[in-house]
Design an enzyme around this catalytic site. Sequence first.
Site, short mmCIF file in Angstrom:
data_model
loop_
_atom_site.label_atom_id
_atom_site.label_comp_id
_atom_site.label_asym_id
_atom_site.label_seq_id
_atom_site.Cartn_x
_atom_site.Cartn_y
_atom_site.Cartn_z
N ASP A 88 42.46 44.42 52.32
CA ASP A 88 43.30 45.26 51.46
C ASP A 88 43.22 46.73 51.92
O ASP A 88 42.16 47.17 52.41
CB ASP A 88 42.75 45.09 50.02
CG ASP A 88 43.55 45.84 48.98
OD1 ASP A 88 44.75 46.04 49.18
OD2 ASP A 88 42.95 46.22 47.94
N ASP A 104 48.11 50.86 55.04
CA ASP A 104 48.65 51.72 53.99
C ASP A 104 48.97 53.10 54.56
O ASP A 104 48.11 53.97 54.66
CB ASP A 104 47.63 51.83 52.84
CG ASP A 104 48.10 52.76 51.75
OD1 ASP A 104 49.23 53.29 51.85
OD2 ASP A 104 47.33 52.98 50.78
N GLY A 141 46.85 45.96 39.40
CA GLY A 141 47.19 44.87 38.47
C GLY A 141 46.41 44.86 37.16
O GLY A 141 46.88 44.30 36.17
N ASN A 168 47.42 42.65 42.93
CA ASN A 168 46.01 42.98 43.17
C ASN A 168 45.29 43.31 41.86
O ASN A 168 45.79 44.12 41.07
CB ASN A 168 45.92 44.21 44.07
CG ASN A 168 46.39 43.93 45.48
OD1 ASN A 168 46.93 42.88 45.76
ND2 ASN A 168 46.18 44.89 46.36
N ILE A 169 44.13 42.71 41.69
CA ILE A 169 43.35 42.95 40.48
C ILE A 169 41.93 43.35 40.88
O ILE A 169 41.21 42.56 41.50
CB ILE A 169 43.32 41.69 39.59
CG1 ILE A 169 44.74 41.30 39.19
CG2 ILE A 169 42.43 41.91 38.36
CD1 ILE A 169 44.88 39.88 38.69
N GLY A 170 41.56 44.56 40.56
CA GLY A 170 40.23 45.06 40.93
C GLY A 170 39.40 45.47 39.72
O GLY A 170 38.37 44.86 39.39
N THR A 171 39.88 46.51 39.03
CA THR A 171 39.09 47.14 37.97
C THR A 171 38.59 46.16 36.91
O THR A 171 37.41 46.21 36.53
CB THR A 171 39.93 48.25 37.30
OG1 THR A 171 40.37 49.15 38.32
CG2 THR A 171 39.12 49.02 36.26
P1 13P Z 1 43.20 47.75 39.84
O1 13P Z 1 41.79 48.15 40.15
O2 13P Z 1 43.90 48.76 39.03
O3 13P Z 1 43.28 46.38 39.30
O4 13P Z 1 43.98 47.74 41.25
C1 13P Z 1 43.47 46.99 42.32
C2 13P Z 1 44.23 47.23 43.56
O5 13P Z 1 45.42 47.48 43.55
C3 13P Z 1 43.51 47.11 44.84
O6 13P Z 1 44.33 47.31 45.94
#
Ligand code: 13P
Length: 303
Positions: A85, A117, A236, A256-259
């Site tokens: 990513d 990116d 996301g 994409n889901i991170g946080t």
């Molecule tokens: P969030 O942390 O807001 O879910 O975003 C994750 C992301 O887009 C990583 O590229």
Amino acid sequence: MITEKTPIGEIMKRAYENGILIPAFNVAYLPMIKPIVDTLKRMHTFALVEVARPDVERFGAKSFQSVAEEYHKLADRNFSRLHLDHVPVIDEEGKRVDWKSLIKMGLDLEYDSVMIDGSRLPLEENIAVTREVVELAHRFGRPVEAELGAVFGHESGPLPPYEELFRSGKGFTDPQEAERFVKETKVDWLSIAIGNVHGAISGVAKDKKKVSARLNIKHLKRISQKVGIPLVLHGGSGIKREYVLEAIKNGISKMNIGTSIRQAYERSLSEKPDDIERAQENVALEVERLIKEYEVEGSWERL
Ligand code: 13P
């Protein structure tokens, strides 16, 4: 049906054509890989496991190599692929990055797809860099994701008030530019800005609940009609469900889901330090909740 051999480019095309979401879960800490891949298998859901520079440099993903090793050790590849990513050309602090080495490293480490990116560059330069990455990655048979428009939130300064950002459309991807970008770069998937923002990765904000973002679906339709390739939604975590479901019908194939999964892991450890297993269980619960929320349970059978 997907097998271990189906190329991710093909899987993403099927997702796009059938209006199915492929969630992409960011690994902020190495022990998060196991609950992610186990939950995917248990729920017959296909997703990407991904890692970005901030996961390695600011959190506990250790290195791109460790993530690849751990992933290949634990994952049943019927249900996922590994994605690199956000390889930025200019990072969230405004510094130039040796993107070429990072992309090459990702390809050597057998990441199934990579993201370049160049969104902080002027359009012409973003096109030139993306085209170069596409040529390189396609020689290895790997698809490329690129970004056009500004998905704010990773920068260390404060974010402009969300409502103002949404109303003004600041940083939104321009549909005409997107058409030209895709034609000239031959990129496989495009990350766009339509009201989505990244969760914070620095300061106290990184531990706070993320703003509940909305999406401008009309704007998404304009972009989607122009480009005709799978679109990607970054940031996301916390987007209102009805917007995500509408976005999936209109060209968003990867989110994409991170946080939200990182905070589930960290919160658990702050309550019970040293109990990694409990933190992993909390990640699994959050992944399960998201799979249900976005109606992707059993997607493996439908793809
Ligand atoms: P969030 O942390 O807001 O879910 O975003 C994750 C992301 O887009 C990583 O590229």
